[in-house]
Every structure is written in structure tokens, then in C-alpha cells.
Design an enzyme around this catalytic site. Structure first.
Site, short mmCIF file in Angstrom:
data_model
loop_
_atom_site.label_atom_id
_atom_site.label_comp_id
_atom_site.label_asym_id
_atom_site.label_seq_id
_atom_site.Cartn_x
_atom_site.Cartn_y
_atom_site.Cartn_z
CG ASP A 106 -1.96 -1.14 1.22
OD1 ASP A 106 -2.46 -1.32 0.16
OD2 ASP A 106 -2.51 -1.26 2.18
CG HIS A 141 23.44 6.30 -15.16
ND1 HIS A 141 22.21 6.13 -16.18
CD2 HIS A 141 23.94 7.62 -15.16
CE1 HIS A 141 22.41 7.12 -16.56
NE2 HIS A 141 23.09 8.04 -16.24
CG ASP A 153 26.17 13.50 -10.64
OD1 ASP A 153 25.47 14.49 -10.42
OD2 ASP A 153 25.92 13.13 -11.83
CG ASP A 187 23.13 17.37 -12.53
OD1 ASP A 187 23.79 16.63 -11.84
OD2 ASP A 187 22.76 17.21 -13.81
CG HIS A 231 29.27 11.46 -20.00
ND1 HIS A 231 29.41 12.77 -19.91
CD2 HIS A 231 30.17 10.87 -19.06
CE1 HIS A 231 30.52 13.03 -18.72
NE2 HIS A 231 30.87 11.89 -18.48
CG HIS A 280 22.10 17.45 -18.84
ND1 HIS A 280 21.26 18.08 -17.98
CD2 HIS A 280 23.00 16.76 -18.23
CE1 HIS A 280 21.69 17.67 -16.66
NE2 HIS A 280 22.79 17.00 -16.95
CG HIS A 327 18.99 14.54 -18.02
ND1 HIS A 327 19.45 13.36 -18.53
CD2 HIS A 327 20.02 14.82 -17.13
CE1 HIS A 327 20.51 13.05 -17.85
NE2 HIS A 327 21.03 14.08 -17.20
CD GLU A 345 26.49 16.19 -17.02
OE1 GLU A 345 27.05 15.25 -16.24
OE2 GLU A 345 25.49 16.48 -17.09
CE1 TYR A 374 33.01 9.20 -15.26
CE2 TYR A 374 32.94 9.68 -17.45
CZ TYR A 374 32.67 10.00 -16.37
OH TYR A 374 31.90 11.18 -16.08
NE ARG A 414 29.30 13.04 -13.88
CZ ARG A 414 29.31 12.03 -13.61
NH1 ARG A 414 29.95 10.84 -14.23
NH2 ARG A 414 28.39 11.24 -12.47
CD GLU A 452 26.43 17.75 -13.48
OE1 GLU A 452 26.49 16.54 -12.91
OE2 GLU A 452 25.44 17.76 -14.36
N1 GLY Z 1 23.01 13.78 -12.36
C1 GLY Z 1 22.57 13.56 -13.75
C2 GLY Z 1 23.33 14.11 -14.86
O1 GLY Z 1 24.42 14.85 -14.56
O2 GLY Z 1 22.93 13.98 -15.98
MN MN Z 2 24.16 16.41 -15.41
MN MN Z 3 25.10 15.12 -12.59
#
Ligand code: GLY
Ligand code: MN
Ligand code: MN
Length: 418
Positions: free
Chosen positions: A44, A230, A247, A258, A330, A334, A341, A364, A368, A385, A387
């Protein structure tokens, strides 16, 4: 209580947004938009409800089970009515009687009457604009709508959401500031032997204390886990000599931040980590620097990939004819807004578009390096990374997250200051 419990976006005049949207559509256009359905977690138990961003943007209303229908002449909202028995369990509802005043609607009906009322509302519409994304309308209602000329709302609304006004920017700055503080604290609290989830809990507490929530599931990735883009398990121990990539960002009234930072668990970068980190930092700084009105939106990625490629070749990690995507797979950023996003196309008329003041983007880049016998082992398991969140301004850009330590010296200094 009712007013307080409703989103600050209500104060940001979604009425203007509805009018602006309608002004771009033909006379006789009718817009229909529903919010997200509630999601069951198990038994529930539901996940905390998060309204659909388009619906939130246009109505400011944050309850589930709601549909807004508006034209140049009329704004009708369908919502859950008051229900004393249910409210004991789930909390107070706005209800049909309060809705016109609070939501600035001409008319409100219980959501249970959608099926019977909608044909009337749709009857004289020249064109229906429907936001298909949340798509919570049942088949019978959809069939009724399909009988009228119908178009997706997507593009027009996405373009509006892409350009942030000063209220939206203020909310995003607040989100960036709260997230910055949390990242700062995480850097100071990190030490060898702690678990990733213990550092993740710093973000839970910092965001909770500020009455905000995560804009997305945080990534707290020690050592080689940072090479899993991820990674959200966040359950491993932090080892001496490893980097920690975090992140994480909160959202304020739906507006996201972000942020990613990568720093040494022990507070001091190794030689190899320093080399990789500096390449990513150089790439990120150069990519940010190019962002200004009129610049093509692909430019930051072009710049970042070039710097990363040259840096990796210089270190002998990448062969001059090798594939950069082995180490950087990547994009460099964005759109950021009500969705992490965020909506908004990157092309216009088939061409990559240019930045405009009011756009909000992340920058960002990352590197890696997985275990690979062809690469010097001192680089194995390094994932970096960096960002930040960038607002395009009239003259260039503003970094919303600029107060967070980023250079090697700044990070090592902050970590010494525990
Ligand atoms: N935290 C998601 C990205 O950096 O796209
Ligand atoms: Mn991002
Ligand atoms: Mn991010």
C-alpha cells in the site's frame, strides 16, 4: 495552511505562462494537460508524489489526479475533491470549492467528472493541444479527444521552459547553493573507512534540513565505482588512495541543481589522479568559458573532447588513433530546469541552435579509466567528472555553483580544514 502547502510556483503566476502559451496557438485552441499518476512502491506504499513538470509549470498545482483544460476564454481544473475519510490518511486536499481562487481557475470540477465534462469543453475547440507525456487519461477520454483535431503540445511548451525567468533563476540559485553546501560538507566529512552511504546521508540530511529533496538519485562512487556512470548502489567502503565521485543535487520547488565533484578520500590527490583531474578541469573551464549568447550549443562538447583527447594522448593513455569514447562516453552537458535533464531541443530547423540568455545548462566532462593491460596500472580505476550549473546571461554566463571548491588546491585546502 492550504496556501502554505501549495507550491511557490503559484506565486510565479502560471496564469502568465498559460496566456503566453495560448498566444502562440491559434484562436479556438484548447490545451489539455494532466499530472503524473502516483507510483506504487510496494503493497500500500507509494513513492512520494512529484507532479509532472509541464503540469506544475502551467498550473502550480502539486496534488495528484488533476487535469487542467484551458483556452483563451476559459480555464477549468479537474481535481480530487475534499474527502474527510481519505484526508485522515493522506492529508489535506485543496478541493473543488477552493480551487478557483487558489489556482485562478474559472471553474473546478471533481476529477471523477472529467469524463462527463470534457466532451462539453472540447466541443467547440478548433484544435486540441495535448501533453502526451504524463498520459493519464483513460481510453474512453482519449477516444473522445481523438475525434477532434489534436496536436502534441510538446515543442511550444518546451521552448517556454527552456528560457528561465528571474523567479526560476532565483529558485535554481537556491537549489545550487543548498547543494553546494552539502557537497562542501561531504568533502570535509569524508575519510578512509567510511561507507559511500554514510556520505550519501550527508546529502539526505542537508537537503531535508532545507525542506528540499534530491533532484535525482545521488551517485556516491568510491574508487572504480566512479567508472560506472549511473552507479547508485552507494554501499561500498571508501579506501585509502581512492577518489570519491559525488553527483548529487537538490530541487527547490521542482527546480533542479546538478553538481558533480571528485576528490581524494584521504584529502590528497596522487600523481596519477592529479594528472587526470587537471585534464578534466581544464576541459570544463574551457567549455564553460565559451558559453554565451550566439555560441553554438555543441561548442562546449567540442572544446572539452579536444582537451581531453590531447591530455590522454600526452599521458600515453590514449593512442593517437584510439577511440576517445573508451574514456569519455557521455555528452558535456544538458539543459537543466524543472527536469534535471530538462526539455528543450538542441537543434532548430535541423541545425544546432545557439545559446540565448536565460538558458540553463550543465557542463560536466569526465574521464573514466577501467582496468586495461594496455594502460599504465597507476591510472586504473580512476573516474573523474566535474559538473557545474551555468546560466546563459546577456553578456556571457554565470556559474550558479561557483562557490564550490573545484581546483586541486581548493579541494585539498577544504579537506584539510575538517
Ligand atoms: N546527475 C545527472 C546528470 O549529471 O546528468
Ligand atoms: Mn548532469
Ligand atoms: Mn549530475
Amino acid at each position: 495552511m492550504l496556501l502554505d502547502s501549495h507550491s511557490i510556483i503559484l506565486k510565479m503566476i502560471p496564469k502568465n505562462r498559460r496566456e503566453r502559451l495560448l498566444s502562440q496557438l491559434e484562436d479556438g485552441a484548447l490545451v489539455i494537460i494532466s499530472t503524473n499518476p502516483e507510483q506504487l512502491r510496494n503493497g500500500d506504499v507509494h513513492y512520494p508524489f512529484r507532479p509532472h513538470s509541464d503540469f506544475w509549470y502551467l498550473t502550480g498545482f502539486t496534488e495528484p489526479e488533476a487535469v487542467a483544460v484551458f483556452s483563451k476564454e476559459n480555464y477549468t481544473i479537474f481535481l480530487r475533491d475534499r474527502d474527510p475519510a481519505r484526508e485522515i490518511w493522506d492529508g489535506e486536499r485543496l478541493g473543488v470549492a477552493n480551487a478557483p481562487k487558489i489556482l485562478k481557475a474559472d471553474k473546478a470540477y471533481p476529477i471523477s467528472e472529467l469524463k462527463t465534462q470534457l466532451p462539453q469543453l472540447v466541443k467547440n475547440a478548433v484544435m486540441l493541444y495535448y501533453d502526451f507525456k504524463p498520459c493519464t487519461l483513460d481510453d474512453k477520454i482519449m477516444a473522445c479527444l481523438m475525434a477532434t483535431n489534436m496536436q502534441s503540445l510538446g515543442e511550444c511548451l518546451n521552448e517556454m521552459r527552456l528560457i528561465k525567468d528571474k523567479n526560476e533563476i532565483a529558485l535554481m540559485q537556491k537549489a545550487a547553493d543548498i547543494s553546494t553546501q552539502a557537497h562542501q560538507l561531504a568533502m570535509q566529512k569524508t575519510k578512509v573507512g567510511l561507507f559511500e552511504y554514510e556520505i550519501a546521508s550527508i546529502f539526505d540530511a542537508s537537503f531535508g534540513k532545507n525542506n528540499t529533496e534530491h533532484a535525482y538519485t545521488p551517485i556516491v562512487a568510491g574508487g572504480k565505482n566512479a567508472c560506472i556512470l549511473h552507479y547508485i548502489n552507494n554501499n561500498q567502503v571508501l579506501n585509502e588512495g581512492d577518489l570519491l565521485l559525488i553527483d548529487a543535487g537538490c530541487e527547490v520547488d521542482g527546480y533542479a541543481s546538478d553538481i558533480t565533484r571528485t576528490f581524494p578520500v584521504s584529502g590528497k590527490f596522487s600523481v596519477a589522479q592529479r594528472q587526470i583531474y587537471q585534464i578534466v578541469l581544464d576541459a570544463q573551464l574551457a567549455a564553460i568559458k565559451c558559453i554565451k549568447p550566439g555560441e553554438i550549443v555543441t561548442k562546449p562538447h567540442q572544446i572539452a573532447t579536444k582537451i581531453i583527447q590531447q591530455g590522454l594522448i600526452k599521458l600515453g593513455i590514449l593512442q593517437s588513433d584510439g577511440k576517445l569514447s573508451q574514456f569519455y562516453m557521455h555528452g558535456t552537458g544538458h539543459w537543466l530546469g524543472l527536469d534535471v535533464h530538462d526539455v528543450g531541443s538542441y537543434k532548430k530547423n535541423g541545425q544546432h541552435r545557439q545559446y540565448q540568455a536565460g538558458m540553463m545548462t550543465t557542463v560536466e566532462p569526465g574521464i573514466y579509466i577501467r582496468k586495461d593491460d594496455k594502460i599504465n596500472s597507476m591510472y586504473w580505476g580512476i573516474g573523474v567528472r566535474i559538473e557545474d550549473d551555468i546560466l546563459v546571461t546577456e553578456n556571457g554566463n554565470r556559474i550558479l555553483t561557483k562557490n564550490l571548491a573545484k581546483t586541486i588546491d581548493e579541494i585539498e585546502h577544504l579537506m584539510r580544514e575538517k
